[in-house]
Enzyme design. Structure first.
Site, PDB file in Angstrom:
ATOM      1  N   GLY A 128     -22.572 -26.794 -29.590  1.00  0.00           N
ATOM      2  CA  GLY A 128     -22.001 -26.576 -28.270  1.00  0.00           C
ATOM      3  C   GLY A 128     -22.750 -27.223 -27.123  1.00  0.00           C
ATOM      4  O   GLY A 128     -22.477 -26.923 -25.958  1.00  0.00           O
ATOM      5  N   SER A 135     -34.340 -29.038 -31.485  1.00  0.00           N
ATOM      6  CA  SER A 135     -33.923 -28.177 -30.370  1.00  0.00           C
ATOM      7  C   SER A 135     -34.308 -28.798 -29.028  1.00  0.00           C
ATOM      8  O   SER A 135     -34.660 -28.077 -28.083  1.00  0.00           O
ATOM      9  CB  SER A 135     -34.537 -26.773 -30.507  1.00  0.00           C
ATOM     10  OG  SER A 135     -34.227 -26.202 -31.746  1.00  0.00           O
ATOM     11  N   ARG A 136     -34.189 -30.141 -28.950  1.00  0.00           N
ATOM     12  CA  ARG A 136     -34.618 -30.811 -27.729  1.00  0.00           C
ATOM     13  C   ARG A 136     -33.454 -31.421 -26.951  1.00  0.00           C
ATOM     14  O   ARG A 136     -33.631 -31.942 -25.854  1.00  0.00           O
ATOM     15  CB  ARG A 136     -35.642 -31.922 -28.033  1.00  0.00           C
ATOM     16  CG  ARG A 136     -35.415 -32.762 -29.278  1.00  0.00           C
ATOM     17  CD  ARG A 136     -34.492 -33.930 -29.198  1.00  0.00           C
ATOM     18  NE  ARG A 136     -34.852 -34.976 -28.320  1.00  0.00           N
ATOM     19  CZ  ARG A 136     -34.002 -35.956 -27.987  1.00  0.00           C
ATOM     20  NH1 ARG A 136     -32.781 -35.968 -28.484  1.00  0.00           N
ATOM     21  NH2 ARG A 136     -34.368 -36.904 -27.165  1.00  0.00           N
ATOM     22  N   VAL A 167     -32.745 -23.228 -27.905  1.00  0.00           N
ATOM     23  CA  VAL A 167     -32.745 -22.053 -28.775  1.00  0.00           C
ATOM     24  C   VAL A 167     -31.873 -22.311 -30.011  1.00  0.00           C
ATOM     25  O   VAL A 167     -31.384 -21.394 -30.636  1.00  0.00           O
ATOM     26  CB  VAL A 167     -32.276 -20.794 -28.003  1.00  0.00           C
ATOM     27  CG1 VAL A 167     -30.770 -20.844 -27.710  1.00  0.00           C
ATOM     28  CG2 VAL A 167     -32.650 -19.515 -28.737  1.00  0.00           C
ATOM     29  N   GLU A 211     -32.561 -23.732 -33.139  1.00  0.00           N
ATOM     30  CA  GLU A 211     -33.110 -23.426 -34.464  1.00  0.00           C
ATOM     31  C   GLU A 211     -33.701 -22.020 -34.552  1.00  0.00           C
ATOM     32  O   GLU A 211     -33.744 -21.409 -35.619  1.00  0.00           O
ATOM     33  CB  GLU A 211     -34.205 -24.438 -34.812  1.00  0.00           C
ATOM     34  CG  GLU A 211     -33.720 -25.873 -34.863  1.00  0.00           C
ATOM     35  CD  GLU A 211     -34.893 -26.841 -34.902  1.00  0.00           C
ATOM     36  OE1 GLU A 211     -35.312 -27.194 -36.016  1.00  0.00           O
ATOM     37  OE2 GLU A 211     -35.377 -27.228 -33.832  1.00  0.00           O
TER      38      GLU A 211
END
Length: 781
Positions: A491, A531-532, A737, A739
């Site tokens: 998303g 998660s970057r 947020v 992983e």
């Protein structure tokens, strides 16, 4: 109106639910061929002979390849992998030959006609055994492989693909001062990614050695770069396009089937070739999550302070390094968990075995080592008679703490203590159950327990990681945003649309996210991993939008005859601050402003934004000291379980999960990420894991034997909450947020099992059989 924090639906929802969205397997090119692979039945064997003559003669076969024809090495951080096995095979399921034919049926038949003669070699499957001096070598040529020097440290003449060291303080002194020393070993098996869409590639080797690739990959620019390095083709001659992606979880990072498919196209005279991995090949041939053996020794004071910790991680990399060496590195700099410990000695070994090779998987090693850390923390607390909640609160990182790599925790870094406090309150945490209370429950045939676990994770990436975004106005005043980070279901594109809408002060419905990622036309992005993407891509989008705003103000200044610094934006217009009735609309400025007399100024408004990770350093090879991460996301889980005493069946009554995300961009999607990650973590915790026989054959390579969570496994209640400690350099204060929700779920469950029955289980998964045996050990059944 601000869109930040609002829970708007995903921008691609309509396309996906109606079937309009196109995936690689939906694509058909004129003259396309179909590829199949011949896989090794052995875990370790010399290839004595391959006879492909009968396959070549089969009508409809257009290309046949074996490893001996291909003088290429591929690899992300350490180039150790042949495109097809060459000389020997290193795991059961490794491709040894491939064909391309006019139909899948003919390709399958051709594969069956290839004859291979093998000579079996000694095998090694346990990473602890593989590190011993007399262990069979998986890669005799390790010393000759190219690798990223200064970052990774392979040990030639061994099975050690990387050895990462971390040293802080004086661990021996800490142990001497300790009141008690507790040592334990923990194990986790390999686990499959199980994306809905398997790996799919279409490749076309065009004239003048140009290559066009359509692939179900997480990172188009990474595929382009790695193919360029592998094949010796300039970047400019390789185009990689990623359409809609049906899940990834790390298994589609890097490159896998792309070079083989491209070389089959070349052998077939340039005809496009499609290679679709069967579900069994997802298990047997393509990478999984690494297994781990963890040994932890903790020294603690009488008051409950951790004084010293010695940790050794043995990562089962399988046959090839892939992302595994970087997972070992990430475990090296964050592998003590979110705890303030003065003295730490940590050795993280990434080790070759004759298993299927490992790669990135949601959590990037943290699911594995936090299982060990959070089990150890509970066990240490029990040993000294302290409540596990109090023990953690006494030792977690807080503002002013120094991490194991020497980084100072600041007020804006994040608060793991607040996350722990939140979940403990939600599950009604109290002191541990007494034996009398436990006996009272046994009479009813069901016994309950509660468990806690904390977690942390930072993006694991090189110091030079960067990304970019392009924003451009369309004729109607809408804005198209192009990025090359992929949205594989998390998303992020929706969150980026919200960020753009808020920055430009315009309706989010008028922000159009360009979905397909194409290296030929789209701006650069390193990879969609770690998660970057929200953090870095969000910053790039803000800068691209601000660039547009500056351009609009430049033109509006002339139109409105006002200095730029007296102009403001809002409601899709640029206006004079002290006289809002004097304005010009975005639509009027989009392609250039036209005066009533026909004169025009300006031109198409196109914004460019970029972001690069700030301040990261290469870690000291002997001590591991340095700055490895741009941000840290902290979290915690609280679990309540119920166990059937007769069968060992476990039901999760409630799980509470809280994360410090800096700032929630989209509450609906953030909650969805957490709940999805929690359920995935339950799968890891309760029943997932590869099972091999003694010859190294994978026994559960299908959904018949490999189980993932279904609707029946979802907890009775999942509660999510967020702490918001703004990340000063994050987009609107946000940090990732993606992983994190999967991390430490398994440990919280195991801690709850101990609370219920008073027995520690240190090997994953926590199957009903293991729980039943623990009940028997405790004399409860």
């Amino acid at each position: 109106m601000s869109y930040i924090g609002k829970g708007i639906p995903r921008v691609e929802s309509f396309e996906k639910v109606t079937g309009i969205a196109k995936y690689v397997n939906d694509l058909m090119l004129p003259g396309m061929l179909y590829a199949k692979m011949l896989l090794s039945p052995h875990a370790h064997a010399k290839i004595k002979r391959i006879d492909v003559s009968r396959a070549k003669e089969l009508p409809g076969v257009k290309a046949v390849l074996t490893g001996e024809e291909l003088n290429y090495k591929q690899g992300l951080y350490l180039r150790d992998k042949d495109i097809l096995a060459k000389g020997k095979v290193r795991y059961q399921g490794e491709p040894v030959a491939a064909v391309a034919a006019v139909s899948e049926e003919i390709a399958e038949q051709a594969i069956s006609l290839i004859e291979v003669e093998y000579e079996l070699l000694p095998t090694v499957f346990d990473p602890v055994e593989a590190i011993k001096k007399d262990a069979p070598l998986v890669h005799e040529e390790l010393g000759s492989y190219e690798f990223m020097k200064g970052v990774f440290h392979p040990v030639p003449g061994t099975n050690i693909a990387n050895h990462h060291k971390l040293r802080k303080g004086d661990v021996e002194k800490g142990f001497k001062e300790s009141y008690k020393i507790i040592e334990n070993e923990f194990r986790m098996p390999q686990v499959a990614h199980v994306p809905m869409e398997t790996h799919v590639v279409i490749a076309e080797w065009l004239p003048n050695d140009r290559i066009k690739v359509y692939t179900s990959a997480q990172s188009p620019f990474a595929v382009r770069n790695l193919m360029s390095v592998t094949l010796g083709i300039p970047h400019a001659r390789i185009e990689v396009e990623v359409p809609y992606l049906g899940g990834g979880f790390g298994g589609k990072a890097g490159i896998h089937l792309e070079p083989l498919t491209a070389l089959l196209s070349k052998k077939a005279g340039g005809r496009p070739v499609k290679l679709v991995a069967k579900r069994e090949e997802e298990f047997n041939t393509l990478p999984c999550r690494q297994a781990l053996v963890a040994r932890i020794k903790t020294g603690v004071s009488k008051e409950g302070r951790i004084l010293a910790q010695e940790i050794t991680y043995y990562w089962d990399a399988g046959a090839y390094a892939d992302y595994g060496v970087n997972i070992g590195r990430a475990a090296g700099y964050s592998g003590a968990g979110p705890y303030d410990i003065e003295n730490v000695k940590l050795d993280s070994y990434t080790i070759y075995t004759n298993h299927v090779f490992g790669t990135a998987y949601r959590g990037f090693g943290h699911v594995e080592f936090m299982w060990a850390i959070e089990r150890q923390m509970d066990m240490v607390a029990h040993e000294i008679g302290m409540d596990p909640y109090e023990f953690r609160m006494k030792n977690v990182l807080k503002p002013g703490s120094i991490t194991i790599t020497g980084e100072k925790i600041r007020e804006n870094t994040g608060r793991v203590d607040k996350c722990l406090e939140s979940v403990a309150k939600e599950i009604g945490w109290s002191k541990r159950k007494t034996d009398e209370e436990r006996k009272a429950e046994i009479a009813n045939g069901k016994i309950t327990g509660k468990g806690l676990a904390v977690l942390h994770k930072a993006p694991a990436m090189p110091t030079f990681t960067s990304c970019s975004a392009v924003a451009k106005f369309n004729d109607d005043g809408t804005v198209s945003i192009s990025v090359s980070g992929t949205d594989m279901g998390q998303g992020t594109y929706t969150a980026l649309a919200q960020i753009a809408a808020d920055t430009l002060k315009m309706p989010v419905e008028k922000i159009i996210m360009v979905w397909d990622c194409d290296t030929k036309t789209d701006p650069y992005d390193w990879q969609t991993v770690a998660s970057r993407f929200l953090f870095m891509g969000g910053n790039a989008v803000i800068r691209a939008c601000n660039d547009m705003i500056e351009q609009m103000k430049e033109v509006a200044s002339a139109v409105l005859r006002a200095p730029k610094d007296e102009l403001e934006i809002g409601d899709e217009r640029v206006y004079i601050k002290h006289n809002p009735d004097e304005y010009v609309t975005y639509k009027e400025l989009a392609l250039g402003y036209v005066y009533p007399n026909g004169n025009a100024i300006g031109g198409p408004i196109i914004g460019r934004g970029k972001y690069i990770a700030q301040g990261l350093t290469i870690l000291d090879p002997e001590t591991g000291q340095g700055l490895p991460a741009i941000d840290w996301t902290y979290g915690a889980h609280g679990v309540e379980v119920e166990i059937d005493i007769k069968t060992g069946d476990l039901r999760i009554k409630k799980i509470a999960s809280t994360f410090d995300v800096g700032k929630v961009i989209n509450k609906l999607l953030a909650e969805g990420q957490v709940k999805g990650g929690v359920v995935q973590g339950i799968g890891t915790g309760l029943f997932e894991g590869y099972i091999y026989n003694k010859e190294g054959k994978l026994l559960n390579n299908s959904f018949t034997d490999y189980k993932i969570p279904t609707a029946k496994d979802i907890p009775d209640e999942i509660v999510t909450d967020f702490v918001e400690t703004p990340q000063l350099d994050g987009p609107y204060g946000a940090r990732g947020v993606a992983e994190h929700p999967m991390i430490s779920v398994n440990a919280a469950i195991a801690n709850a099992i101990y609370d219920a029955i008073g027995v520690n289980i240190n090997d994953q998964p926590l199957t009903s059989e293991r729980i039943w045996k623990a009940l028997k050990e405790a004399g409860l059944n």
